[in-house]
Design an enzyme around this catalytic site. Structure first.
Site, short mmCIF file in Angstrom:
data_model
loop_
_atom_site.label_atom_id
_atom_site.label_comp_id
_atom_site.label_asym_id
_atom_site.label_seq_id
_atom_site.Cartn_x
_atom_site.Cartn_y
_atom_site.Cartn_z
N SER A 1 0.94 -1.25 0.00
CA SER A 1 -0.05 -0.12 -0.20
C SER A 1 0.91 1.36 -0.15
CB SER A 1 -1.06 0.18 1.08
OG SER A 1 -1.65 1.18 1.41
N GLY B 1 6.28 -8.64 6.49
CA GLY B 1 7.73 -8.47 6.62
C GLY B 1 8.01 -7.08 6.91
N ASP C 1 11.65 -14.51 2.96
CA ASP C 1 13.10 -14.41 3.17
C ASP C 1 13.67 -14.51 4.37
OD1 ASP C 1 12.83 -13.31 0.32
OD2 ASP C 1 12.73 -11.32 1.00
N ARG D 1 25.73 -30.53 -17.50
CA ARG D 1 25.90 -29.05 -17.62
C ARG D 1 25.91 -28.44 -16.22
NH1 ARG D 1 19.97 -29.07 -21.09
NH2 ARG D 1 21.14 -29.88 -23.04
N ARG E 1 15.52 -10.47 -2.87
CA ARG E 1 15.80 -9.16 -3.28
C ARG E 1 17.04 -8.57 -2.31
NH1 ARG E 1 10.86 -6.31 -4.85
NH2 ARG E 1 10.55 -6.41 -2.57
N GLY F 1 23.08 -29.25 -2.14
CA GLY F 1 24.65 -29.65 -2.44
C GLY F 1 25.23 -28.72 -3.38
N GLU G 1 27.37 -26.11 -5.72
CA GLU G 1 28.60 -25.87 -5.56
C GLU G 1 29.15 -24.68 -5.20
OE1 GLU G 1 27.29 -28.03 -7.69
OE2 GLU G 1 28.60 -29.97 -7.37
N GLU H 1 18.42 -13.46 -6.02
CA GLU H 1 17.87 -12.47 -6.96
C GLU H 1 18.48 -11.14 -6.95
OE1 GLU H 1 13.85 -12.15 -5.75
OE2 GLU H 1 13.56 -10.54 -6.73
#
Ligand code: F6P
Length: 307
Positions: free
Chosen positions: A58, A87, A113, A148, A157, A171, A173, A207
């Site tokens: 809002s 939040g 989050d 791949r 964010r 797991g 990398e 993100e």
């Protein structure tokens, strides 16, 4: 959030209080979209994602005029205390509102989050990270079979906590988060080093990562390692829906129950949370402003475990 609303409504009714639901949060407070709730109004919602009361960001509530209209509507309906679930935005609004009007507010942390200070977990986080884990496990099958490298972008964010937990859980990398500068040299070095042993790789990117998110990092990898088959998957809003995990339902129920008890005890201006398995209370100002430190040990652990 539905599980929390259910707990608030049923606890309040048990305590002989009258309860209203405000549609779309502060937006509904301003427009007067306020409905009476009975115990039966919250039947059969504990297993549903989202919020049956709907939600909105809002803009109008950010202005004193908007908050004035909201307060007038609360008076019109005889509402003399609020439980606000949300939040950062929700609690920032609550701070402004309580500073201008004499209305007790207890907040419950509702954000995937997990980035609020004063609670070990926020409502929705556990469900979101489990959604990510399920999705990345599936992506891993293609990564393995086709040798791949996948960059999977997850929500966050401003916070890397979803990426960190789900990344450890799958797991990964590498895990890249907004709170830490992405060390591309280390990434290149480790990709060089590891390219003979493990052909498939999963990199989880929040993100808000500052080198450009999953697409930005993927471009850099493609330029440097054109021989890699590099793909990007953005999980997006799939992380914010679905039937909540049991851990989330229990957390939401306990926080909703405690929020009503707290108001009846005269507490206000506080976020109810769960800290070390106990109900805790943190002033809104601290819940939104105090930053959550990312444990460097965990990031180091990710490197070691993915050797
Ligand atoms: O605040 C929670 C959050 O999921 C962030 O991680 C994300 O950036 C944002 O919401 C997305 O919000 P919207 O759906 O409004 O784009």
């Amino acid at each position: 959030m539905n599980a929390c609303i259910r707990a608030v409504v049923r606890t309040a009714i048990y305590k002989d209080l009258e309860v209203f639901g405000i549609i779309r949060g502060y937006e509904g407070m301003i427009s007067g979209e306020i409905i009476p709730l009975e115990a039966s109004s919250v039947a059969n919602i504990i297993q549903r994602g989202g919020t049956f009361l709907k939600t909105a960001r809002s803009k109008e509530f950010m202005s004193p005029e908007g908050r004035k209209k909201a307060y007038a509507n609360l008076q019109k309906f005889g509402i003399d205390a609020l439980v606000a679930i949300g939040g950062d935005g929700t609690f920032s609004g609550a701070i402004a509102f309580k500073n201008e009007y004499n209305i007790p507010i207890i907040g419950a942390p509702g954000t995937i989050d997990n980035d609020l200070y004063g609670t070990d977990f926020t409502i929705g986080y556990d469900t979101a990270i489990n959604t990510v884990v399920q999705a990345v496990d599936k992506i891993r099958d293609t990564a393995e079979s086709h040798d791949r490298l996948f960059l999977v972008e997850v929500m966050g964010r401003d916070s890397g906590l979803i990426a960190l937990s789900s990344g450890i859980g799958v797991g990964a990398e590498f895990i890249f988060i907004p709170e830490k500068k992405t060390d591309l040299d280390n990434l290149y070095h480790r990709l060089e080093e590891g390219k003979r042993e493990k052909a498939s790789k999963i990199i989880v990117v929040a993100e808000g990562e500052i080198a450009g998110g999953a697409f930005g990092v993927a471009e850099k990898i493609k330029q440097r390692f054109p021989q890699f088959d590099t793909k990007v998957t953005v999980l997006g809003h799939v992380q914010r829906g679905g039937s909540p995990s049991c851990a989330d339902r229990v957390l939401a129920s306990r926080l909703g129950f405690a929020a009503v008890e707290a108001l009846l005890e005269g507490k206000q201006g506080l976020m109810v949370g769960m800290s070390n398995k106990e109900i805790s209370f943190t002033p809104f100002e601290k819940a939104v402003k105090q930053t959550i430190e990312i444990d460097d040990h965990l990031l180091r652990m990710v490197e070691i475990l993915s050797l």
